[in-house]
Design a protein around this motif. Structure first.
Motif, short mmCIF file in Angstrom:
data_model
loop_
_atom_site.label_atom_id
_atom_site.label_comp_id
_atom_site.label_asym_id
_atom_site.label_seq_id
_atom_site.Cartn_x
_atom_site.Cartn_y
_atom_site.Cartn_z
N ALA A 17 8.10 -46.64 9.17
CA ALA A 17 8.38 -46.81 7.87
C ALA A 17 6.92 -47.09 7.11
O ALA A 17 6.77 -46.69 6.03
N SER A 18 6.40 -48.07 7.84
CA SER A 18 5.23 -48.67 7.54
C SER A 18 4.05 -47.67 7.09
O SER A 18 3.28 -47.66 6.39
N VAL A 19 3.85 -46.82 8.17
CA VAL A 19 2.82 -45.65 8.18
C VAL A 19 3.30 -44.70 6.99
O VAL A 19 2.47 -44.17 6.38
N GLU A 20 4.69 -44.43 7.04
CA GLU A 20 4.79 -43.45 5.88
C GLU A 20 4.59 -44.01 4.43
O GLU A 20 4.15 -43.34 3.63
N ASP A 21 4.97 -45.43 4.35
CA ASP A 21 4.67 -45.80 3.17
C ASP A 21 3.13 -45.76 2.68
O ASP A 21 2.57 -45.74 1.53
N ALA A 22 2.15 -46.27 3.75
CA ALA A 22 0.75 -46.15 3.49
C ALA A 22 0.25 -44.82 3.32
O ALA A 22 -0.39 -44.38 2.51
N VAL A 23 0.86 -43.69 3.82
CA VAL A 23 0.66 -42.31 3.60
C VAL A 23 0.95 -42.00 2.28
O VAL A 23 0.15 -41.20 1.29
N SER A 24 2.12 -42.19 1.89
CA SER A 24 2.72 -41.89 0.56
C SER A 24 1.83 -42.57 -0.49
O SER A 24 1.31 -41.98 -1.75
N LEU A 25 1.22 -43.98 -0.45
CA LEU A 25 0.38 -44.68 -1.12
C LEU A 25 -0.82 -43.82 -1.28
O LEU A 25 -1.47 -43.61 -2.39
N ALA A 26 -1.44 -43.35 -0.23
CA ALA A 26 -2.79 -42.80 -0.03
C ALA A 26 -2.64 -41.57 -0.86
O ALA A 26 -3.60 -40.95 -1.61
N ARG A 27 -1.75 -40.50 -0.60
CA ARG A 27 -1.60 -39.47 -1.35
C ARG A 27 -1.17 -39.68 -2.82
O ARG A 27 -1.81 -38.85 -3.42
N SER A 28 -0.69 -40.69 -3.29
CA SER A 28 -0.42 -40.99 -4.70
C SER A 28 -1.78 -41.24 -5.54
O SER A 28 -2.10 -41.09 -6.48
N ARG A 29 -2.70 -41.71 -4.54
CA ARG A 29 -4.18 -42.04 -5.06
C ARG A 29 -4.92 -40.87 -5.15
O ARG A 29 -6.21 -41.01 -5.89
N LEU A 30 -4.70 -39.66 -4.55
CA LEU A 30 -5.44 -38.53 -4.47
C LEU A 30 -5.44 -38.02 -5.99
O LEU A 30 -4.51 -38.00 -6.82
#
Length: 88
Positions: A17-30
């Motif tokens: 869940a932590s990894v998924e949240d970090a990936v989602s955050l990174a994608r939202s910043r693209l």
């Protein structure tokens, strides 16, 4: 491996869940869409090479660096509140 009152796999679920949240955050910043020719914050010219390299760029290098340093300052502790995350 279960710990205490948790079921088997609960720790891995938290990690996932932590990894998924970090990936989602990174994608939202693209960036998405067309890049701006001038910075949204300071109105400085954004070089063409930067606009071509990063689609949807909206900030100059200086303003982007400031934004990223502010975001890094606000990064919280992880889901389990482990000490390694609190020692930053």
């Amino acid at each position: 491996m279960a710990g205490g009152w948790t079921r088997d796999g609960a720790v891995q679920d938290q990690i996932d869940a932590s990894v998924e949240d970090a990936v989602s955050l990174a994608r939202s910043r693209l960036g998405v869409g067309e890049s701006l020719a001038h910075c949204e914050e300071c109105d400085a010219v954004i070089p063409e090479a930067r606009r071509n390299a990063l689609p949807g760029i909206r900030l100059c290098v200086r303003c982007q660096s400031e934004l990223e340093s502010q975001q890094a300052d606000h990064s919280g502790i992880n889901r389990r509140a482990s000490k390694d995350s609190q020692l930053r």
